[in-house]
Design a protein around this motif. Sequence first.
Motif, PDB file in Angstrom:
ATOM      1  N   VAL A  76     -24.590  11.753  64.094  1.00 23.75           N
ATOM      2  CA  VAL A  76     -23.602  12.740  64.540  1.00 23.75           C
ATOM      3  C   VAL A  76     -23.954  14.064  63.880  1.00 23.75           C
ATOM      4  N   PHE A  77     -24.204  15.082  64.685  1.00 28.90           N
ATOM      5  CA  PHE A  77     -24.506  16.412  64.174  1.00 28.90           C
ATOM      6  C   PHE A  77     -23.282  17.306  64.372  1.00 28.90           C
ATOM      7  N   THR A  78     -22.845  17.953  63.304  1.00 29.08           N
ATOM      8  CA  THR A  78     -21.812  18.975  63.434  1.00 29.08           C
ATOM      9  C   THR A  78     -22.484  20.311  63.156  1.00 29.08           C
ATOM     10  N   VAL A  79     -22.221  21.312  63.991  1.00 28.78           N
ATOM     11  CA  VAL A  79     -22.977  22.556  63.914  1.00 28.78           C
ATOM     12  C   VAL A  79     -22.046  23.747  63.705  1.00 28.78           C
ATOM     13  N   ASP A  80     -22.420  24.586  62.753  1.00 28.68           N
ATOM     14  CA  ASP A  80     -21.636  25.788  62.492  1.00 28.68           C
ATOM     15  C   ASP A  80     -21.759  26.781  63.641  1.00 28.68           C
ATOM     16  N   THR A  81     -20.695  27.530  63.857  1.00 25.04           N
ATOM     17  CA  THR A  81     -20.730  28.616  64.833  1.00 25.04           C
ATOM     18  C   THR A  81     -21.738  29.664  64.382  1.00 25.04           C
ATOM     19  N   GLY A  82     -22.540  30.140  65.330  1.00 24.75           N
ATOM     20  CA  GLY A  82     -23.577  31.117  64.993  1.00 24.75           C
ATOM     21  C   GLY A  82     -24.939  30.583  65.375  1.00 24.75           C
ATOM     22  N   MET A  83     -25.944  30.897  64.580  1.00 15.96           N
ATOM     23  CA  MET A  83     -27.308  30.512  64.900  1.00 15.96           C
ATOM     24  C   MET A  83     -27.503  28.992  64.909  1.00 15.96           C
ATOM     25  N   CYS A  84     -26.738  28.261  64.098  1.00 21.14           N
ATOM     26  CA  CYS A  84     -26.879  26.805  64.086  1.00 21.14           C
ATOM     27  C   CYS A  84     -26.580  26.208  65.458  1.00 21.14           C
ATOM     28  N   ASN A  85     -25.660  26.833  66.210  1.00 19.36           N
ATOM     29  CA  ASN A  85     -25.417  26.411  67.584  1.00 19.36           C
ATOM     30  C   ASN A  85     -26.690  26.490  68.408  1.00 19.36           C
ATOM     31  N   VAL A  86     -27.409  27.592  68.236  1.00 18.42           N
ATOM     32  CA  VAL A  86     -28.627  27.827  69.014  1.00 18.42           C
ATOM     33  C   VAL A  86     -29.707  26.818  68.638  1.00 18.42           C
ATOM     34  N   TRP A  87     -29.922  26.644  67.324  1.00 17.91           N
ATOM     35  CA  TRP A  87     -30.999  25.737  66.890  1.00 17.91           C
ATOM     36  C   TRP A  87     -30.691  24.307  67.311  1.00 17.91           C
ATOM     37  N   SER A 131     -17.670  24.139  67.412  1.00 20.13           N
ATOM     38  CA  SER A 131     -16.542  24.943  67.879  1.00 20.13           C
ATOM     39  C   SER A 131     -17.026  25.818  69.026  1.00 20.13           C
ATOM     40  N   PHE A 132     -17.403  25.174  70.119  1.00 17.76           N
ATOM     41  CA  PHE A 132     -18.101  25.882  71.189  1.00 17.76           C
ATOM     42  C   PHE A 132     -17.195  26.808  71.998  1.00 17.76           C
ATOM     43  N   GLY A 135     -15.134  29.187  68.921  1.00 15.26           N
ATOM     44  CA  GLY A 135     -16.077  29.974  68.131  1.00 15.26           C
ATOM     45  C   GLY A 135     -15.637  30.249  66.712  1.00 15.26           C
ATOM     46  N   SER A 136     -14.859  29.342  66.113  1.00 11.04           N
ATOM     47  CA  SER A 136     -14.429  29.554  64.732  1.00 11.04           C
ATOM     48  C   SER A 136     -15.587  29.330  63.767  1.00 11.04           C
ATOM     49  N   MET A 137     -15.691  30.185  62.757  1.00  9.39           N
ATOM     50  CA  MET A 137     -16.716  29.993  61.733  1.00  9.39           C
ATOM     51  C   MET A 137     -16.316  28.874  60.787  1.00  9.39           C
ATOM     52  N   ALA A 138     -17.305  28.359  60.057  1.00 14.54           N
ATOM     53  CA  ALA A 138     -17.112  27.384  58.973  1.00 14.54           C
ATOM     54  C   ALA A 138     -16.591  26.051  59.472  1.00 14.54           C
TER      55      ALA A 138
END
Length: 233
Positions: A32-43, A59-60, A63-66
Amino acid sequence: MKAYTRKVEKHVPIHPEYVAAVLDELADEDAVFTVDTGMCNVWAARYITPNGRRRVIGSFSHGSMANALPMAIGAQFTDRGRQVVSMSGDGGFTMLMGDFLTLVQYDLPVKVVLFNNSSLSMVELEMLVAGLPSHGTALKNPDFAAVARACGAHGVRVEKPKELAGALKSAFKHKGPALVDVVTDPNALSIPPKISAEMVTGFALSASKMVLDGGVGRMLQMARSNLRNVPRP
């Protein structure tokens, strides 16, 4: 996409794309991958391979950070035996860094892969394409691996590409919470599939402002980091 994941053994700071590609290769087939809003979404979107068993949570819409670390905590509480990987940006991680103590408190074996580029890079990119020189996006980060060890977790810092695979393997083998602090290239840009005229105009304007303000070196560094994205015959 392979332009940033091959022949990178000597590229320092590390390409964030390479980090995501190696993570995809080494993580469990049902991770299970959880991804931070920002560039981590892209990668994550570009390099994490879906197979019907993996889950990618973020948080697609809002778009909440953290969000990555709290989501990882919830996922790991749901199933302690399943590999949970938090793909955290340094900005998002520092906003809720206290939550790392929750992992230690409850001995949750979440693996935090921290993309540490000392920048709020998605915000910076949004400013650049809007014609604005970056401002207030640089971060003064600690050694996050040392912080993790001080909290009682497994922590390792990676500054060279050849160290990455070994660091991830050691974190995955560790039975408790672990953090891999990867120092990544702050000049790596997320090139969109389609580039509009407005984007080009805005980026050119912001680049011109940066050069006129004495930022020639920064623009040269950015060019060197992203020239590999230019298609070659």
